[in-house]
Design a protein around this motif. Structure first.
Motif, PDB file in Angstrom:
ATOM      1  N   GLY A  12       0.780  -1.248  -0.067  1.00 45.02           N
ATOM      2  CA  GLY A  12      -0.046  -0.074   0.055  1.00 45.02           C
ATOM      3  C   GLY A  12       0.812   1.235   0.096  1.00 45.02           C
ATOM      4  O   GLY A  12       0.249   2.370   0.081  1.00 45.02           O
ATOM      5  N   CYS A  13       2.049   1.062  -0.160  1.00 45.09           N
ATOM      6  CA  CYS A  13       2.976   2.257   0.067  1.00 45.09           C
ATOM      7  C   CYS A  13       3.613   2.734  -1.328  1.00 45.09           C
ATOM      8  O   CYS A  13       3.764   1.629  -2.334  1.00 45.09           O
ATOM      9  CB  CYS A  13       4.090   2.117   1.237  1.00 45.09           C
ATOM     10  N   THR A  14       4.205   3.915  -1.601  1.00 44.09           N
ATOM     11  CA  THR A  14       4.879   4.217  -2.531  1.00 44.09           C
ATOM     12  C   THR A  14       6.188   5.034  -2.255  1.00 44.09           C
ATOM     13  O   THR A  14       6.232   5.485  -0.991  1.00 44.09           O
ATOM     14  CB  THR A  14       4.242   5.312  -3.618  1.00 44.09           C
ATOM     15  N   GLY A  15       7.026   5.096  -2.909  1.00 47.05           N
ATOM     16  CA  GLY A  15       8.237   5.914  -2.538  1.00 47.05           C
ATOM     17  C   GLY A  15       7.737   7.414  -2.638  1.00 47.05           C
ATOM     18  O   GLY A  15       6.603   7.772  -3.041  1.00 47.05           O
ATOM     19  N   THR A  16       8.757   8.366  -2.450  1.00 43.53           N
ATOM     20  CA  THR A  16       8.349   9.579  -2.642  1.00 43.53           C
ATOM     21  C   THR A  16       7.770  10.102  -3.983  1.00 43.53           C
ATOM     22  O   THR A  16       8.155   9.539  -5.000  1.00 43.53           O
ATOM     23  CB  THR A  16       9.640  10.569  -2.416  1.00 43.53           C
ATOM     24  N   ARG A  17       6.866  10.740  -4.005  1.00 43.88           N
ATOM     25  CA  ARG A  17       5.969  11.477  -5.095  1.00 43.88           C
ATOM     26  C   ARG A  17       6.561  12.550  -5.866  1.00 43.88           C
ATOM     27  O   ARG A  17       6.181  13.155  -6.883  1.00 43.88           O
ATOM     28  CB  ARG A  17       4.463  11.442  -4.752  1.00 43.88           C
ATOM     29  N   LEU A  18       7.657  13.070  -5.113  1.00 48.70           N
ATOM     30  CA  LEU A  18       8.193  14.277  -5.565  1.00 48.70           C
ATOM     31  C   LEU A  18       9.779  14.133  -5.368  1.00 48.70           C
ATOM     32  O   LEU A  18      10.389  15.272  -4.873  1.00 48.70           O
ATOM     33  CB  LEU A  18       7.908  15.532  -4.558  1.00 48.70           C
ATOM     34  N   LEU A  19      10.401  13.161  -6.176  1.00 49.96           N
ATOM     35  CA  LEU A  19      11.871  12.931  -6.065  1.00 49.96           C
ATOM     36  C   LEU A  19      12.590  14.223  -6.402  1.00 49.96           C
ATOM     37  O   LEU A  19      13.704  14.563  -5.692  1.00 49.96           O
ATOM     38  CB  LEU A  19      12.178  11.748  -6.833  1.00 49.96           C
ATOM     39  N   GLN A  20      12.304  14.914  -7.427  1.00 53.16           N
ATOM     40  CA  GLN A  20      13.206  16.011  -7.967  1.00 53.16           C
ATOM     41  C   GLN A  20      13.216  17.038  -7.044  1.00 53.16           C
ATOM     42  O   GLN A  20      14.146  17.625  -6.679  1.00 53.16           O
ATOM     43  CB  GLN A  20      12.926  16.438  -9.378  1.00 53.16           C
ATOM     44  N   ASP A  21      11.896  17.439  -6.365  1.00 52.36           N
ATOM     45  CA  ASP A  21      11.729  18.309  -5.493  1.00 52.36           C
ATOM     46  C   ASP A  21      12.672  17.978  -3.939  1.00 52.36           C
ATOM     47  O   ASP A  21      13.087  18.932  -3.560  1.00 52.36           O
ATOM     48  CB  ASP A  21      10.319  18.519  -4.634  1.00 52.36           C
ATOM     49  N   ASN A  22      12.627  16.580  -3.682  1.00 43.85           N
ATOM     50  CA  ASN A  22      13.428  16.370  -2.645  1.00 43.85           C
ATOM     51  C   ASN A  22      14.861  16.239  -2.827  1.00 43.85           C
ATOM     52  O   ASN A  22      15.566  16.873  -2.182  1.00 43.85           O
ATOM     53  CB  ASN A  22      13.324  14.885  -2.173  1.00 43.85           C
ATOM     54  N   LEU A  23      15.269  16.131  -4.052  1.00 39.39           N
ATOM     55  CA  LEU A  23      16.719  16.361  -4.247  1.00 39.39           C
ATOM     56  C   LEU A  23      17.188  17.661  -4.319  1.00 39.39           C
ATOM     57  O   LEU A  23      18.083  18.010  -3.909  1.00 39.39           O
ATOM     58  CB  LEU A  23      17.090  15.474  -5.631  1.00 39.39           C
ATOM     59  N   SER A  24      16.267  18.567  -4.971  1.00 41.77           N
ATOM     60  CA  SER A  24      16.830  19.904  -5.133  1.00 41.77           C
ATOM     61  C   SER A  24      16.747  20.544  -3.742  1.00 41.77           C
ATOM     62  O   SER A  24      17.681  21.517  -3.351  1.00 41.77           O
ATOM     63  CB  SER A  24      15.682  20.710  -6.030  1.00 41.77           C
ATOM     64  N   ASP A  25      15.776  20.316  -2.633  1.00 45.46           N
ATOM     65  CA  ASP A  25      15.457  20.940  -1.548  1.00 45.46           C
ATOM     66  C   ASP A  25      16.746  20.368  -0.676  1.00 45.46           C
ATOM     67  O   ASP A  25      17.530  21.002   0.228  1.00 45.46           O
ATOM     68  CB  ASP A  25      14.267  20.534  -1.030  1.00 45.46           C
ATOM     69  N   LEU A  26      17.139  19.178  -0.618  1.00 43.55           N
ATOM     70  CA  LEU A  26      18.162  18.600   0.074  1.00 43.55           C
ATOM     71  C   LEU A  26      19.617  19.225  -0.472  1.00 43.55           C
ATOM     72  O   LEU A  26      20.283  19.593   0.483  1.00 43.55           O
ATOM     73  CB  LEU A  26      18.383  17.042   0.005  1.00 43.55           C
ATOM     74  N   LYS A  27      19.657  19.405  -1.465  1.00 47.72           N
ATOM     75  CA  LYS A  27      20.888  20.304  -2.223  1.00 47.72           C
ATOM     76  C   LYS A  27      20.917  21.423  -1.538  1.00 47.72           C
ATOM     77  O   LYS A  27      22.144  22.123  -1.103  1.00 47.72           O
ATOM     78  CB  LYS A  27      20.992  20.212  -3.724  1.00 47.72           C
ATOM     79  N   ALA A  28      19.753  22.466  -1.458  1.00 46.86           N
ATOM     80  CA  ALA A  28      19.602  23.588  -0.741  1.00 46.86           C
ATOM     81  C   ALA A  28      20.170  23.592   0.564  1.00 46.86           C
ATOM     82  O   ALA A  28      20.999  24.384   1.195  1.00 46.86           O
ATOM     83  CB  ALA A  28      18.328  24.206  -1.085  1.00 46.86           C
ATOM     84  N   GLN A  29      19.573  22.323   1.273  1.00 45.90           N
ATOM     85  CA  GLN A  29      19.967  22.283   2.702  1.00 45.90           C
ATOM     86  C   GLN A  29      21.619  22.258   3.176  1.00 45.90           C
ATOM     87  O   GLN A  29      22.095  22.824   3.980  1.00 45.90           O
ATOM     88  CB  GLN A  29      19.324  21.303   3.458  1.00 45.90           C
ATOM     89  N   ILE A  30      22.141  21.211   1.995  1.00 41.48           N
ATOM     90  CA  ILE A  30      23.535  21.329   2.159  1.00 41.48           C
ATOM     91  C   ILE A  30      24.162  22.456   1.885  1.00 41.48           C
ATOM     92  O   ILE A  30      25.037  22.963   2.803  1.00 41.48           O
ATOM     93  CB  ILE A  30      23.997  20.048   1.379  1.00 41.48           C
ATOM     94  N   ALA A  31      23.831  23.268   0.968  1.00 41.98           N
ATOM     95  CA  ALA A  31      24.506  24.452   0.696  1.00 41.98           C
ATOM     96  C   ALA A  31      24.094  25.559   1.937  1.00 41.98           C
ATOM     97  O   ALA A  31      25.232  26.230   2.339  1.00 41.98           O
ATOM     98  CB  ALA A  31      23.703  25.355  -0.679  1.00 41.98           C
TER      99      ALA A  31
END
Length: 175
Positions: free
Chosen positions: A106-125
């Motif tokens: 009944g589960c899925t992985g993230t539905r917003l992968l590109q948003d997650n990746l971009s946001d995490l890169k911003a957090q790293i910055a």
């Protein structure tokens, strides 16, 4: 430090959101970067930031299902995941971890992968900027002074929270 110990090196960045690792709820992803100063072998500080992500998988969009019974139903979880190793962003491993909830019924992985990746890169910055600012403080005042003041800030925060809890406790007792 308890989890990674001597495996934490310059150029590493950690991702955490698990309740056993200080997480509040899974969509709040915390990025933690050790601060190594000059020739220090161990980190002298850590900088961190917590960003709320719109989705990280699970049984419902938004990753906050009110009817979940298991943590995996709420989405991807991270205790001490090296999102950056020796300066290299671990996109393949991170993508696999963000998509991992799909292995459960009944589960899925993230539905917003590109948003997650971009946001995490911003957090790293953002953490890199924090390291720059902490390093400038150390350059100006010295490591011992900055560590002492950080200790004073932590002590003051502890005292303030203890006093606040006493007030709340007295109100709860009707005193």
């Amino acid at each position: 430090m308890r989890t990674l110990g001597d495996d934490l090196k310059r150029g590493d960045v950690i991702l955490a959101n698990h309740p056993k690792a200080g997480g509040s709820h899974l969509p709040d992803l915390t990025v933690i970067t050790p601060v190594f100063y000059e020739d220090s072998i161990k980190p002298v500080f850590f900088v961190a930031n917590r960003g709320h992500h719109a989705d990280i998988g699970g049984i419902s969009p938004g990753s906050m299902p009110p009817h979940s019974k298991y943590l995996w139903q709420e989405g991807a979880s991270f205790k001490s995941f090296k999102i950056v190793k020796a300066g290299e962003f671990q996109e393949e491993e991170l993508t696999a971890a963000l998509m991992a909830p799909a292995q459960y019924p009944g589960c899925t992985g993230t539905r917003l992968l590109q948003d997650n990746l971009s946001d995490l890169k911003a957090q790293i910055a953002a953490n890199h900027k924090g390291i720059q600012l902490v390093s400038e403080l150390i350059d100006q005042y010295g490591l011992d002074v900055v560590q002492a003041y950080m200790g004073h800030i932590q002590h003051n925060a502890e005292v303030a929270v203890r006093e606040m809890l006493k007030i709340i406790g007295k109100k709860a007792k009707g005193i």
